[in-house]
Design an enzyme around this catalytic site. Structure first.
Site, mmCIF file in Angstrom:
data_model
loop_
_atom_site.group_PDB
_atom_site.id
_atom_site.type_symbol
_atom_site.label_atom_id
_atom_site.label_comp_id
_atom_site.label_asym_id
_atom_site.label_seq_id
_atom_site.Cartn_x
_atom_site.Cartn_y
_atom_site.Cartn_z
ATOM 1 N N GLU A 189 0.880 -1.162 0.165
ATOM 2 C CA GLU A 189 0.130 -0.110 0.125
ATOM 3 C C GLU A 189 0.790 1.178 -0.146
ATOM 4 O O GLU A 189 2.035 1.371 0.270
ATOM 5 C CB GLU A 189 -0.959 0.117 1.298
ATOM 6 C CG GLU A 189 -0.298 -0.069 2.504
ATOM 7 C CD GLU A 189 -1.250 -0.667 3.626
ATOM 8 O OE1 GLU A 189 -2.229 -0.237 3.654
ATOM 9 O OE2 GLU A 189 -0.406 -0.852 4.708
ATOM 10 N N HIS A 208 2.037 4.373 8.371
ATOM 11 C CA HIS A 208 2.018 3.438 7.287
ATOM 12 C C HIS A 208 3.540 2.954 6.977
ATOM 13 O O HIS A 208 4.372 4.101 6.765
ATOM 14 C CB HIS A 208 1.490 3.576 5.887
ATOM 15 C CG HIS A 208 0.013 3.456 6.064
ATOM 16 N ND1 HIS A 208 -0.948 4.389 6.355
ATOM 17 C CD2 HIS A 208 -0.926 2.293 6.042
ATOM 18 C CE1 HIS A 208 -2.020 4.095 6.391
ATOM 19 N NE2 HIS A 208 -2.230 2.993 6.349
ATOM 20 N N GLU A 217 -6.512 2.915 14.758
ATOM 21 C CA GLU A 217 -6.852 1.809 14.463
ATOM 22 C C GLU A 217 -5.370 0.974 14.764
ATOM 23 O O GLU A 217 -4.455 1.373 14.231
ATOM 24 C CB GLU A 217 -7.542 1.223 13.238
ATOM 25 C CG GLU A 217 -7.614 -0.259 12.898
ATOM 26 C CD GLU A 217 -6.641 -0.932 11.874
ATOM 27 O OE1 GLU A 217 -6.669 -0.414 10.782
ATOM 28 O OE2 GLU A 217 -5.919 -1.882 12.171
ATOM 29 N N SER A 231 -7.033 -5.265 13.541
ATOM 30 C CA SER A 231 -8.218 -5.253 12.690
ATOM 31 C C SER A 231 -8.282 -6.909 12.816
ATOM 32 O O SER A 231 -7.201 -7.577 12.640
ATOM 33 C CB SER A 231 -7.814 -4.941 11.262
ATOM 34 O OG SER A 231 -9.042 -4.964 10.895
ATOM 35 N N ARG A 241 2.647 0.710 15.487
ATOM 36 C CA ARG A 241 1.764 1.871 15.758
ATOM 37 C C ARG A 241 1.343 1.720 17.023
ATOM 38 O O ARG A 241 0.932 3.023 17.601
ATOM 39 C CB ARG A 241 0.786 1.236 14.934
ATOM 40 C CG ARG A 241 -0.425 2.493 14.480
ATOM 41 C CD ARG A 241 -1.393 1.839 13.278
ATOM 42 N NE ARG A 241 -1.115 1.737 12.009
ATOM 43 C CZ ARG A 241 -2.061 1.855 11.009
ATOM 44 N NH1 ARG A 241 -3.303 1.660 11.263
ATOM 45 N NH2 ARG A 241 -1.593 1.786 9.839
#
Lengths: 524, 524
Positions: B298, B305, B447, B450, B498
């Site tokens: 991505e 990221h 977030e 997930s 993160r």
């Protein structure tokens, strides 16, 4: 809390056809229900089935809000003290055998097995027995049963003193009936005298192609639990000694010793975390370790090489002598061996049943041999190794046998390798230019760690790189890492799979990599 | 054991030139000795130097057999009770300032600093003071000194109550004099009101280009020690709960959701260990976790990221409802947060000095919100999110603020995402086809994990993949993983960097990756 009510949406099977037809139909219904994907209540049992609502296929478990609350009992925890009690067990159907009005199931949970009896009674119908006898091997079932003592003992199960008498049998997840390998075959002991074993073997490619099934054998369950133990011990022991865990990138700009090119990245895969471990030392982390994937371009078609393996790497600043680090690593291994011996005896025993081997021996503190000593020991049995020559693999193995015979240890450290056979960044010995401050360590005669004092001086490093014919411009950033002051340091890299293979005395490293990668295999 | 003899092979500097010239020469000699690569005894000091043999450049430490045996004292352990004692310290020269017949050095060891006085006395010559005042910043030195109380306190050092009075100063590893960044600048607090801070900042690329220096700041030392703590807590907590650590391959045949091609391998880099975690569940490992590199294609040009990060992944078989897993993960976070709060308060404090932030808050047990609740909360402040629509990043952040205001927690779980916004392998809700059995968890509104119940039934999985327009032939081996019986299971993947970024309230994920990788950076 035990809940004996039939799960909502469960379906029952009918009981009117011939044995065979009925079994087929039950199986079909089982598969249908399992594959339907949504709960359903399609009743297929006939009036008068005394077991109606006590067996069948559970709808696919999709976390229904009215989900069953149930306490399951583990097979390993079953024992005589529970005799007469009703328990619920979720486990795999390992084998099933019908005999008249009875059917015998062996349930398996990891390495533990128990026999289940489903026999026609006031509460269990013929249909239920037939349904049970037709559940495909490897399906997962929920079983309600009474624990019963087995006074004459149950042969072939780990639970010998008790068996289970079923009152409910529900298929949670059905396997397809044709398995590419049988768990029993894959679990058979590899003993030369075991004729049955010689006849039915599962070859390695079949195992690896169907790794999901292969991994279900008691031996594989034990191997990978022990492997997790090696990792845990490695980290815990080092953490207690003040090491800090770091994470090093696998994507790298270029490799000091080559590396695999990845086109989209214009980058390579790291063959070793060494540069980054050393940078962490130069950045004052003092003692570091890292556990992660390491990629190797080398020809890996041997019993002990992989193209991708788990590296247990460490690097440590020392005061004045690299032996501070070498002996720290030696002690680390001693502690790992003690940890495995004390905490994983069950796993070691299980693997030993399938692959018999002499128990692993070690000395405390570990034996340290000097390279010239090793050369002398080999020369005494007629194997000459030059002063500046490396040990060949056969020489290493022979040396391992000689060391074992003389010192009774399967682990030892070999110190002071010739400088000529070590990488350019290895610190030369301060007194003898033919020697280096480097060491290998061995388990059962095979190398499991290679380490050394690294050159922490940019000028000497440049000089040594040039001596090795390395293009200095390509390793500039590596050399530059040392120009802002760097403590003397040493370290090493351990191959996790190799440690586990050699500790357990296994013959192939693919047995200790969950999903092994070699030049011929990138699947599954 | 303290050894006061001058180290063998040490060289001394002469004392006859002007201050400046002498300093230059000492520095040159220091660099020469440091860079020579072999021990030497090139005496450059003049007769009559009372400090002869008490200062200079140590020869390169190459593990001489007659190596010094010495007990070093850590800077953090210095205190008033040691006053009057002679200690040896190995540390970095953080700053140095000459003033007449004195020179003040600040020594740094990770996050700890202490002031050293080198002043002319009966035992310390002018030359020694001058040599000391010319040691380049960031050089590593061995110092013999007497611990002295500092009644008026030492400003600017972590050791305020004591200072050191030097009697020997040896350079172990010299830095080059020109540094691409100053540790002091890189350590400066980022407070809007701090005018000095506003003027001298080290920008991110300079930091990352010179990561070895940048990592030496107290903040970075603290960040990466805390990061190691997150990993350790993650593993220890899960191990105690019966999870088994596994290692999943990074080289994969093809990716179910794409993947980066590696030409020489005819293979890809794994974007996630998910397939392998699920295979381990299908292979009866019951509860597994894995810590390792994860690669993402991505666009990663954002603050949160990376193209390569450390994944803390877990997968767990459950009985009847995926909430068993979701709440296990929730509890895992609670325990991690408690562990950080209790075991890493020093590190949290250090980072907070440079990057001030509100302390991280959490509830026990964690708050669980339903997706419709979140939509409602957002709608109340005028942000409409469709029933089958995902939350945008700004909406997530806003929701985080709303949750914080209402419940006073920086961590919460958001359950039951719309099916349409989740991957094909997500289990649909059993009652509402627009919903799914999936969840995200948030820290400070972003977030960090997930997760979901996965479809463990091959037919439903095929149906869902087709619905997503996925070529079934390309994911055949994934689908086949479930055909030999598989327990219902759920899991999730956590991004380590993160978690650390958000826990500490940092503004960029590159601050919590030791060697970050993004589309523009594969170095160092």
């Amino acid at each position: 809390m035990v809940d004996n009510k039939p799960p909502e949406g469960a379906e029952k099977v009918e009981s009117k056809k011939t044995l065979k037809k009925e079994a087929k139909k039950a199986e079909k219904a089982a598969k249908k229900a399992e594959h339907k994907g949504t709960p359903q209540n399609e009743s297929v049992s006939e009036e008068g089935d005394v077991s109606a609502g006590k067996y069948g296929n559970l709808p696919l478990i999709r976390s229904d809000p009215t989900a069953i609350q149930r306490k399951f009992t583990y097979i390993k925890d079953l024992n005589k003290s529970l005799a007469g009690e009703l328990v619920w067990v979720r486990a795999r159907l390992h084998t099933v055998r019908a005999r008249g009005k009875q059917c015998f199931i062996v349930l398996r949970q990891r390495e533990f097995t128990v026999q289940v009896l489903v026999n026609v009674s006031d509460a269990v119908s013929k249909s239920m027995v037939k349904f049970s006898s037709n559940i495909p091997k490897e399906s997962i079932i929920d079983l309600e049963a009474k624990v019963a003592e087995a006074p004459s003992g149950v042969a072939g199960c780990t639970q010998r003193e008790v068996e289970l008498v079923a009152s409910q049998v529900w298929v949670v997840s059905a396997s397809i009936p044709q398995l590419p390998l049988q768990i029993e075959d894959a679990s058979r002991p590899e003993k030369p005298e075991d004729e049955e074993g010689l006849n039915i073997r599962v070859n390695q490619d079949t195992r690896l192609d169907n790794r999901i099934l292969d991994l279900r054998t008691p031996t594989n369950q034990a191997i990978f639990r022990l492997e997790a133990g090696v990792c845990r011990l490695f980290r815990d022991i080092l953490t207690k000694r003040g090491f800090v865990e770091i994470h090093t990138p696998k994507i790298i700009p270029a490799a000091s010793e080559g590396g695999r090119q990845c086109v989209h990245w214009s980058a390579y895969l790291a063959q070793s975390p060494q540069l980054y471990k050393q940078m962490a030392i130069a950045a004052d982390f003092d003692k570091v370790f890292t556990v992660g994937a390491v990629f190797r371009a080398e020809d890996s078609n041997t019993h002990r090489h992989l193209t991708e393996f788990v590296g247990l790497d460490l690097e440590m600043a020392f005061q004045y002598h690299y032996h501070e680090v070498m002996l720290t690593i030696g002690d680390l291994f001693t502690e790992i061996f003690k940890g495995l011996r004390d905490q994983y005896s069950t796993e070691i025993g299980i693997v030993g049943q399938q692959f018999p081997v002499e128990p692993f021996t070690f000395l405390e503190p570990p034996l340290v041999l000097q390279y010239p000593q090793a050369r002398k020991m080999l020369a005494e049995v007629g194997v000459e190794v030059g002063e500046e020559e490396d040990l060949s693999t056969p020489a290493e193995k022979l040396l391992g046998r000689l060391v074992k015979a003389k010192y009774d240890t399967d682990f030892y450290i070999l110190d002071k390798y010739p400088l000529a056979v070590r990488p350019f960044y290895t610190m030369p010995d301060p007194q003898d230019p033919r020697k280096s401050n480097s060491y290998d360590m061995f388990m059962r005669g095979e190398e499991i760690i290679s380490g050394a004092q690294r050159i922490h001086d940019p000028e000497l490093l440049t000089e040594r790189a040039k001596h090795h014919g390395i293009d200095i411009t390509k390793i500039a950033s590596y050399i530059d890492s040392f120009k802002y002051g760097c403590p003397p340091h040493a370290g090493g890299g351990i191959g996790l799979e190799r440690v586990v293979m050699l500790y357990l005395g296994l013959d192939n490293i693919r047995k200790t990599s969950m999903f092994p990668r070699d030049p011929k295999r990138v699947t599954p």
